[in-house]
Design an enzyme around this catalytic site. Structure first.
Site, PDB file in Angstrom:
ATOM      1  N   LYS A  57       8.933   2.561   4.982  1.00  0.00           N
ATOM      2  CA  LYS A  57       7.753   2.850   4.703  1.00  0.00           C
ATOM      3  C   LYS A  57       6.997   3.756   5.503  1.00  0.00           C
ATOM      4  O   LYS A  57       7.399   4.077   6.598  1.00  0.00           O
ATOM      5  CB  LYS A  57       6.700   2.055   5.324  1.00  0.00           C
ATOM      6  CG  LYS A  57       4.954   1.617   5.314  1.00  0.00           C
ATOM      7  CD  LYS A  57       4.524   0.458   5.415  1.00  0.00           C
ATOM      8  CE  LYS A  57       2.605   0.266   5.000  1.00  0.00           C
ATOM      9  NZ  LYS A  57       1.800  -0.865   6.053  1.00  0.00           N
ATOM     10  N   SER A 104      -1.205  -2.662   2.610  1.00  0.00           N
ATOM     11  CA  SER A 104      -0.448  -1.154   2.446  1.00  0.00           C
ATOM     12  C   SER A 104       0.753  -1.114   2.632  1.00  0.00           C
ATOM     13  O   SER A 104       1.568  -0.045   1.595  1.00  0.00           O
ATOM     14  CB  SER A 104      -1.040  -0.184   3.802  1.00  0.00           C
ATOM     15  OG  SER A 104      -0.540  -1.134   4.972  1.00  0.00           O
ATOM     16  N   SER A 158      -0.413  -7.239   4.969  1.00  0.00           N
ATOM     17  CA  SER A 158       0.515  -5.830   4.632  1.00  0.00           C
ATOM     18  C   SER A 158       1.432  -5.827   3.939  1.00  0.00           C
ATOM     19  O   SER A 158       2.838  -5.507   3.553  1.00  0.00           O
ATOM     20  CB  SER A 158      -0.009  -4.863   5.183  1.00  0.00           C
ATOM     21  OG  SER A 158      -1.286  -3.989   5.226  1.00  0.00           O
TER      22      SER A 158
END
Length: 426
Positions: free
Chosen positions: A80, A149, A173
């Site tokens: 990420k 996210s 997330s």
């Protein structure tokens, strides 16, 4: 769209020499070129495959003896884009100058590299890991969000582009996008996976987590990412259902599907106890929101002062909300984390519950990619830092529906072992 070889199987084949890392990458390149344009999970990187092949060949030369190969030898990992990775720019889903968010390589990335993994790609994140979405779509239905996210990481694993990806969770997330994408997501006990080198959102509740396609892969990844992972055998758990206002936050159809999942687990022999819990969920939600807003404002204070005009509206609103949180309210919110943990674990002790089970999201992935869905089902467990896993459990309207499993503080090893049996029963 799920690949035939999840993490544990792929890693075993690579270590044994059944598949060479360079050949494995060739198959992933073909798959990525076919699938990625439709789901947009990865940040652009010129000459990605040339770089990966160089790194794979260097790894093959270094570990020509299969007996000496590390646990994640040749495994490509998505990261990420709020994790610093040496040699990769950091954007964090934003348009601020990369040098303002770049720092030393994340501890978790370094642990993966030391275990033989290859950094496959930086994956799409919402802006600064909050709610402003990127372009990523759900591999099961591209008209729907993958969640966030950690959107790119979850969708990349679900689509078979890489068998393991790193994410983070400050509200929901990891667990929510795992549920939306039909894979396994693990959020550890707070602090058990080091968070150094990850761009902070709200440090009091930021967690490093990860995605795999099955529980066996999660166990392997945990053995590398946790600083002190101690495998242990455990007896079959007693399951608890947190009845009351918390559960009522899920959509009616999702609650009905959850009741059916509970019934399947009881039919498989699990003892399930229904316990009134989290009656004050509205207060908990407000407290967590205040904590996240205030700490995000603190984390971004210098950057926002200089580049605030580049921030998306959702992030700007959060930071301004944080400016209005007083010191006393922030202290109360931080203190509330431990108080909630004590309340939850007292209930577990009183009812002899080992694992809470509950919906991993209010329902399946919402239509459209302008929102990443509601993290409300994940919020209390993040707030008090308990380990939580999303397991693929069902479908609703043709989209995955996940089950969330939550254990006591520090019981990550038992949770992963228990999750395998629960997943099998479902």
């Amino acid at each position: 769209m799920i690949t035939d070889e999840p993490l544990a199987d792929a890693a075993a084949s690579l270590r044994a020499g059944g598949t060479e890392p360079s050949a494995y990458l060739e198959s992933l390149e073909e798959r990525t070129e076919r699938v990625e344009p439709r789901i947009e999970t990865l940040l652009d990187e010129p000459n990605r495959w040339d770089r990966l092949q160089r790194e794979a060949r260097a790894l093959e030369a270094r570990f020509d003896d299969p007996a000496a190969r590390p646990p994640l030898y040749g495994v490509p990992v998505g990261v990420k884009d709020i994790f610093n990775v040496e040699g990769f720019p950091m954007k964090a889903g934003s348009t601020v100058p990369p040098e303002t968010v770049t720092g030393p390589e994340a501890d978790s990335v370094r642990a993966l590299r030391e275990a033989g993994a290859l950094v496959f790609a930086k994956t799409v994140t919402t802006e600064f890991a909050y709610f402003e979405p990127g372009p990523t779509r759900n591999p099961h239905d591209t008209d729907h969000t993958p969640g966030g996210s950690s959107s790119g990481s979850a969708a990349a694993v679900a689509a078979g582009l890489c068998p393991l990806a790193l994410g983070s969770q400050t509200i929901g997330s990891v667990v929510r996008p795992a549920a939306f994408c039909g894979i396994v997501g693990l959020k550890p006990t707070y602090g058990r996976i080091p968070i150094g080198g990850v761009l902070p959102v709200a440090p009091s509740v930021d967690h490093v987590g990860f995605f795999t396609q099955d529980v066996g892969g999660a166990r392997l990844a945990a053995s590398v990412l946790y600083e002190h992972w101690v495998p242990e055998s455990v007896e079959e758990p007693t399951l608890g259902v947190p009845e009351g206002p918390y559960l009522e936050q899920a959509d009616p159809a999702a609650r009905e599907a959850f009741r059916e999942q509970v019934a399947r687990l009881e039919e498989a022999g699990y003892e399930v106890r229904r316990v009134d819990l989290l009656d004050d969920i509205g207060t908990i939600n407000d407290r967590h929101q205040a904590l996240v807003a205030a700490e995000t404002a603190l984390s971004h204070s210098e950057r926002f002062a200089e580049y605030g005009e580049r921030y998306a509206e959702a992030t700007t609103d959060l930071i301004r909300e944080g400016h209005a949180v007083g010191v006393g309210e922030l202290c109360e919110a931080r203190t509330g984390r431990g108080a909630l943990r004590e309340t939850v674990e007292r209930a577990m002790d009183a009812e002899d519950v080992d694992v809470w089970i509950c919906p991993a999201a209010p329902g399946p992935a919402p239509e459209g990619i302008d929102t990443t869905g509601d993290p409300v089902m994940n919020l209390p467990w993040t707030h008090c830092g308990l380990p939580a896993m999303a397991l693929p459990a069902d479908e609703l309207g043709g989209l995955p529906l996940g089950l969330q499993c939550v254990a006591r503080y520090g019981d990550d090893e038992p949770l992963v072992n228990w999750a395998e049996g629960i997943a099998s029963a479902l």
